[in-house]
Design an enzyme around this catalytic site. Sequence first.
Site, PDB file in Angstrom:
ATOM      1  N   GLU A 179     -44.034  -8.145   0.166  1.00 30.01           N
ATOM      2  CA  GLU A 179     -43.976  -8.032  -1.393  1.00 30.01           C
ATOM      3  C   GLU A 179     -45.471  -7.931  -1.625  1.00 30.01           C
ATOM      4  O   GLU A 179     -46.077  -8.659  -2.600  1.00 30.01           O
ATOM      5  CB  GLU A 179     -43.652  -9.155  -1.884  1.00 30.01           C
ATOM      6  CG  GLU A 179     -42.135  -9.739  -1.550  1.00 30.01           C
ATOM      7  CD  GLU A 179     -41.525 -10.690  -2.665  1.00 30.01           C
ATOM      8  OE1 GLU A 179     -40.301 -10.868  -2.760  1.00 30.01           O
ATOM      9  OE2 GLU A 179     -42.429 -11.756  -2.921  1.00 30.01           O
ATOM     10  N   GLU A 370     -34.460  -9.009   1.717  1.00 24.36           N
ATOM     11  CA  GLU A 370     -34.415 -10.229   1.038  1.00 24.36           C
ATOM     12  C   GLU A 370     -33.193 -10.219  -0.100  1.00 24.36           C
ATOM     13  O   GLU A 370     -33.626  -9.618  -1.019  1.00 24.36           O
ATOM     14  CB  GLU A 370     -35.750 -10.983   0.388  1.00 24.36           C
ATOM     15  CG  GLU A 370     -36.582 -11.383   1.488  1.00 24.36           C
ATOM     16  CD  GLU A 370     -37.938 -12.305   0.817  1.00 24.36           C
ATOM     17  OE1 GLU A 370     -37.653 -12.758  -0.263  1.00 24.36           O
ATOM     18  OE2 GLU A 370     -39.085 -11.810   1.636  1.00 24.36           O
TER      19      GLU A 370
HETATM   20  C1  BG6 Z   1     -39.757 -13.682  -1.853  1.00 24.21           C
HETATM   21  C2  BG6 Z   1     -40.902 -14.087  -0.709  1.00 24.21           C
HETATM   22  O1  BG6 Z   1     -40.789 -13.774  -2.669  1.00 24.21           O
HETATM   23  O2  BG6 Z   1     -38.948 -14.609  -2.487  1.00 24.21           O
HETATM   24  C3  BG6 Z   1     -40.379 -15.129   0.205  1.00 24.21           C
HETATM   25  O3  BG6 Z   1     -41.011 -12.899   0.070  1.00 24.21           O
HETATM   26  C4  BG6 Z   1     -39.527 -16.361  -0.722  1.00 24.21           C
HETATM   27  O4  BG6 Z   1     -41.349 -15.684   0.912  1.00 24.21           O
HETATM   28  C5  BG6 Z   1     -38.433 -15.643  -1.500  1.00 24.21           C
HETATM   29  O5  BG6 Z   1     -39.382 -17.328  -0.077  1.00 24.21           O
HETATM   30  C6  BG6 Z   1     -37.636 -16.821  -2.469  1.00 24.21           C
HETATM   31  O6  BG6 Z   1     -38.801 -17.461  -3.267  1.00 24.21           O
HETATM   32  P1  BG6 Z   1     -38.722 -19.130  -3.419  1.00 24.21           P
HETATM   33  O7  BG6 Z   1     -39.762 -19.012  -4.163  1.00 24.21           O
HETATM   34  O8  BG6 Z   1     -37.461 -19.360  -3.823  1.00 24.21           O
HETATM   35  O9  BG6 Z   1     -39.034 -19.452  -2.030  1.00 24.21           O
END
Ligand code: BG6
Length: 472
Positions: A179, A370
């Site tokens: 990211e 993701e």
């Molecule tokens: C992304 C990241 O921003 O979202 C992860 O690459 C992160 O590291 C994921 O865990 C989900 O966000 P959060 O804040 O719910 O963990």
Amino acid sequence: MGLPENFLWGGASAANQCEGGIFEGGRGLANVDVCPSGADRHAVITGHKKMYQMDKEHHYPAAEAVDFYHRFQEDIKLFGEMGFKVYRMSIAWTRIFPHGDEEEPNEEGLLFYEKVFEECRKYQIQPLVTISHFDCPMYLIEKYGGWRDRRMIDCYLRLCKVLFTRYRDYVTYWLTFNEINMILHAPFMGAGLCFEEGEEEEQVKYQAAHHELIASALATKLAHKINPENQVGCMFAAGSVYPYSCKPQDVWEAMLVEQENYFFVDVQARGYYPSYAVKRLQKKGVYPKMQEGDIETLRAYPVDFISFSYYNSRCIASEEQKTAEGNLFQSAKNPYLSFSEWGWPIDPLGLRITLNQVYDRYQKPLFIVENGLGALDKPDSDGYVADDYRIDYLREHIRAMKAAVEEDGVELIGYTSWAPIDLISAGTGEMKKRYGFVYVDKQEDGSGSLVRKRKKSFYWYQKVIESNGERV
Ligand code: BG6
């Protein structure tokens, strides 16, 4: 019809959110270790509160996380049982170079990841490695102020060279920075930036971004040189930006936000600063200082593929509206969507829209690295979690993804859900915000046996993979 036969199904994690063991194996301290959970986290990760060491008043969730450092064999076995073809993971920079600028790497750290890759191999799981997932050695932050300093590029390339050489036989898919656009929203977590009083923050952020962009281009060059089979991707936090209404001013504001987000990928995929960025950064007086040869470097080494995280779309209004949460971005509340327990919009069609937009813009293979639902899981008396809400979320997103491939012609390499196993939240540092197919008995206060249990979604995802996405 259907997804390609070699479609890469799997899950994604990050070292600092699952490994723990931060004082083991000769590992050095990193920015992500000193980000506490609780009220101060936001100020720390955004670079507005300096916390360069751990203190007794705060809880630091990365210290133990979910103990992947000692339990990776068990965890990877579970990934194998689900039928993973790929496991996206990251390297803790300070396991390899505890300070970040040593001449020689730390053998113990290198061996750890070698064992992880060996374990993946046992189950025919291919690693997809993020070189830096919100990870920067504290020593370099104290010495250079993080990525604001150009000398970070050499330190990073030293890490890359070691990784590409040592793991040549294990890894061919690499992501340079997780990211990368998060540098604008969480600059300490994203790039080790902490701001001084009165400093022009935008300027520091774009200068640091420029250094990361050069580092990413040079890492791509190096990866190809060391192994021509290597495929290097960029990674950005995606999510289409909708105008709140068809009022031209809303459309315009949404476009500006979208361009700000695409800026990084425009450079990494096309190889040059887009004209909108040049004009706007110059006008604001924050256009980064470049060195001779930078423009040529960016041109010569674009990425091979584009990866992104997708959790939600965003909605932008030119006038004040009710706000919604999101992956470290806030936006206007879209009245047509439902929301997660953390207030993030749920928008599966938005994934199809995003896939189409990104593919149209770059015409390079894409990889969803993701996507998932952070939720409060309540195990029953046997410790079983019937997480139908997670299955629903993933099912709808996978359907949207399939439609983008099968009906819209988007070229997609794979899909790794966030996260295959419960781990620490990056945004909040919470443990109770769970994403996994595997439940980890660890509670918000740090207590728990760390025992792993398969959730209902575990068996569901197993079938999805087995049928290559036909049985969702
Ligand atoms: C992304 C990241 O921003 O979202 C992860 O690459 C992160 O590291 C994921 O865990 C989900 O966000 P959060 O804040 O719910 O963990």
